[in-house]
Design an enzyme around this catalytic site. Structure first.
Site, PDB file in Angstrom:
ATOM      1  N   ILE A  19       0.827  -1.199   0.000  1.00 60.33           N
ATOM      2  CA  ILE A  19       0.000   0.000   0.000  1.00 60.33           C
ATOM      3  C   ILE A  19       0.864   1.253   0.000  1.00 60.33           C
ATOM      4  O   ILE A  19       0.579   2.222  -0.706  1.00 60.33           O
ATOM      5  CB  ILE A  19      -0.951  -0.019   1.213  1.00 60.33           C
ATOM      6  CG1 ILE A  19      -2.044  -1.081   1.006  1.00 60.33           C
ATOM      7  CG2 ILE A  19      -1.583   1.356   1.441  1.00 60.33           C
ATOM      8  CD1 ILE A  19      -2.888  -1.349   2.231  1.00 60.33           C
ATOM      9  N   GLU A  64      13.986   2.444  12.198  1.00 56.75           N
ATOM     10  CA  GLU A  64      13.156   1.490  12.934  1.00 56.75           C
ATOM     11  C   GLU A  64      12.129   2.343  13.685  1.00 56.75           C
ATOM     12  O   GLU A  64      12.449   3.017  14.666  1.00 56.75           O
ATOM     13  CB  GLU A  64      14.016   0.680  13.903  1.00 56.75           C
ATOM     14  CG  GLU A  64      13.241  -0.204  14.862  1.00 56.75           C
ATOM     15  CD  GLU A  64      12.215  -1.065  14.170  1.00 56.75           C
ATOM     16  OE1 GLU A  64      11.009  -0.851  14.423  1.00 56.75           O
ATOM     17  OE2 GLU A  64      12.608  -1.949  13.385  1.00 56.75           O
ATOM     18  N   LYS A 143      -9.891  -2.254   8.651  1.00 57.31           N
ATOM     19  CA  LYS A 143     -11.250  -2.624   9.035  1.00 57.31           C
ATOM     20  C   LYS A 143     -11.302  -3.359  10.367  1.00 57.31           C
ATOM     21  O   LYS A 143     -12.360  -3.438  10.993  1.00 57.31           O
ATOM     22  CB  LYS A 143     -11.876  -3.507   7.960  1.00 57.31           C
ATOM     23  CG  LYS A 143     -11.344  -4.942   7.947  1.00 57.31           C
ATOM     24  CD  LYS A 143     -12.008  -5.800   6.910  1.00 57.31           C
ATOM     25  CE  LYS A 143     -11.722  -7.286   7.074  1.00 57.31           C
ATOM     26  NZ  LYS A 143     -10.347  -7.657   7.362  1.00 57.31           N
ATOM     27  N   GLN A 149     -11.290  -9.400  13.993  1.00 53.43           N
ATOM     28  CA  GLN A 149     -10.806 -10.451  13.103  1.00 53.43           C
ATOM     29  C   GLN A 149     -10.586 -11.750  13.860  1.00 53.43           C
ATOM     30  O   GLN A 149     -10.731 -12.833  13.315  1.00 53.43           O
ATOM     31  CB  GLN A 149      -9.499 -10.010  12.428  1.00 53.43           C
ATOM     32  CG  GLN A 149      -8.909 -11.033  11.456  1.00 53.43           C
ATOM     33  CD  GLN A 149      -7.663 -10.508  10.772  1.00 53.43           C
ATOM     34  OE1 GLN A 149      -7.716  -9.514  10.049  1.00 53.43           O
ATOM     35  NE2 GLN A 149      -6.533 -11.162  11.017  1.00 53.43           N
ATOM     36  N   TYR A 155      -3.127  -5.576  16.899  1.00 58.74           N
ATOM     37  CA  TYR A 155      -3.386  -4.861  15.644  1.00 58.74           C
ATOM     38  C   TYR A 155      -4.750  -4.183  15.673  1.00 58.74           C
ATOM     39  O   TYR A 155      -4.885  -3.029  15.259  1.00 58.74           O
ATOM     40  CB  TYR A 155      -3.293  -5.848  14.485  1.00 58.74           C
ATOM     41  CG  TYR A 155      -3.349  -5.222  13.113  1.00 58.74           C
ATOM     42  CD1 TYR A 155      -2.351  -4.351  12.687  1.00 58.74           C
ATOM     43  CD2 TYR A 155      -4.392  -5.516  12.234  1.00 58.74           C
ATOM     44  CE1 TYR A 155      -2.388  -3.790  11.419  1.00 58.74           C
ATOM     45  CE2 TYR A 155      -4.435  -4.965  10.960  1.00 58.74           C
ATOM     46  CZ  TYR A 155      -3.435  -4.097  10.565  1.00 58.74           C
ATOM     47  OH  TYR A 155      -3.475  -3.541   9.300  1.00 58.74           O
TER      48      TYR A 155
END
Length: 259
Positions: A19, A64, A143, A149, A155
């Site tokens: 992306i 980093e 999303k 998920q 995340y």
């Protein structure tokens, strides 16, 4: 459409693949000056010749992003090179699978550092220049903050944080005419996505099961589609848009997938 981004200096974290690279390519087409900040040296060196062929000498800095000082130095290198920053795209991150049952304190905190803390750091260090240029910030999100998920608490929490920071910064930066928006991604076939899909026994079958549930055209979103929308959000063509979460996902997050 000319987005009036010519010679605008735009930082893109994680801009050397997936992306991020799609965003960089869209900015190049608009004659902006994207600057890639990443820890992935191999991916940067791989793409440089392609841009060279177009007569474009991409500037980049290795950092980093989980390290505060490296974030600070990366932003400083852009200022030293160009003397200005006109936009920031916070994009770098990884769906690292730190879940509730299989995770632990250290892994969870590391996931937050990999996925949301550097969004704050990059914006913090770029802010003095963004105030001068009345620039814009675009945060890339997922999303997972809306849908969940399973097995990826770090995340998902990070993406909820990205959405909240987008609105918080939009409010805080109103006096400086700095616009802050987020672009939310659902299913986009990137190298990281390919790595994830390859963990399944029959990856082609798994991929087909996902794409059939994407309402618009039953296909994945492309990195180019995301990049073009990011370019629009950075431009003065979206001059009265701030604090928004824009979903470029073929309707995946909010439309009835029973369609």
């Amino acid at each position: 459409m000319d987005l009036n981004l010519k010679d605008k200096v735009i930082i893109v974290t994680g801009g050397s693949k997936g992306i991020g690279l799609g965003i960089v390519e869209s900015l190049v087409r608009e004659n902006a000056i994207p600057v890639i900040i990443t820890r992935n040296k191999a991916s940067v060196l791989k793409i440089l010749p392609t841009f060279k062929e177009q007569g474009i000498d991409l500037f980049y800095a290795f950092a980093e992003l989980t390290d505060n000082n490296q974030c600070k130095e990366a932003v400083k290198s852009v200022i030293d090179k160009y003397g200005r920053i006109d936009g920031l795209v916070n994009n770098a991150g990884v769906n690292d699978g730190v879940g509730l049952e299989n995770g632990d304190y250290e892994s969870f905190m590391s996931s937050l550092k990999r996925n949301v803390v550097h969004y704050y750091l990059m914006a913090h260090y770029a802010l003095p220049e963004l105030k001068k240029s009345k620039g814009a910030i675009v945060n890339i999100g997922s999303k997972t903050a809306d849908t969940g998920q399973g097995g990826t608490s770090g995340y998902a929490a990070s993406n909820g944080g990205r959405n909240a920071l987008t609105r918080e910064w939009a409010v805080e930066l109103l006096p400086f005419s700095i616009r802050v928006n987020a672009l939310i991604v659902a299913e986009c076939f990137t190298p990281l996505y390919e790595k994830w899909i390859s963990t399944f026994p029959n990856k082609e079958e798994k991929l087909a099961a996902i794409t059939k549930n994407i309402p618009l055209e039953k296909r994945m979103t492309t990195a180019e589609e995301i990049g073009d929308t990011v370019a629009f959000l950075l431009s003065d063509k979206s001059s009265h848009t701030t604090g928004q979460l824009l979903y470029v996902d073929g309707g995946y997050t909010h439309l009835d997938r029973a369609l």
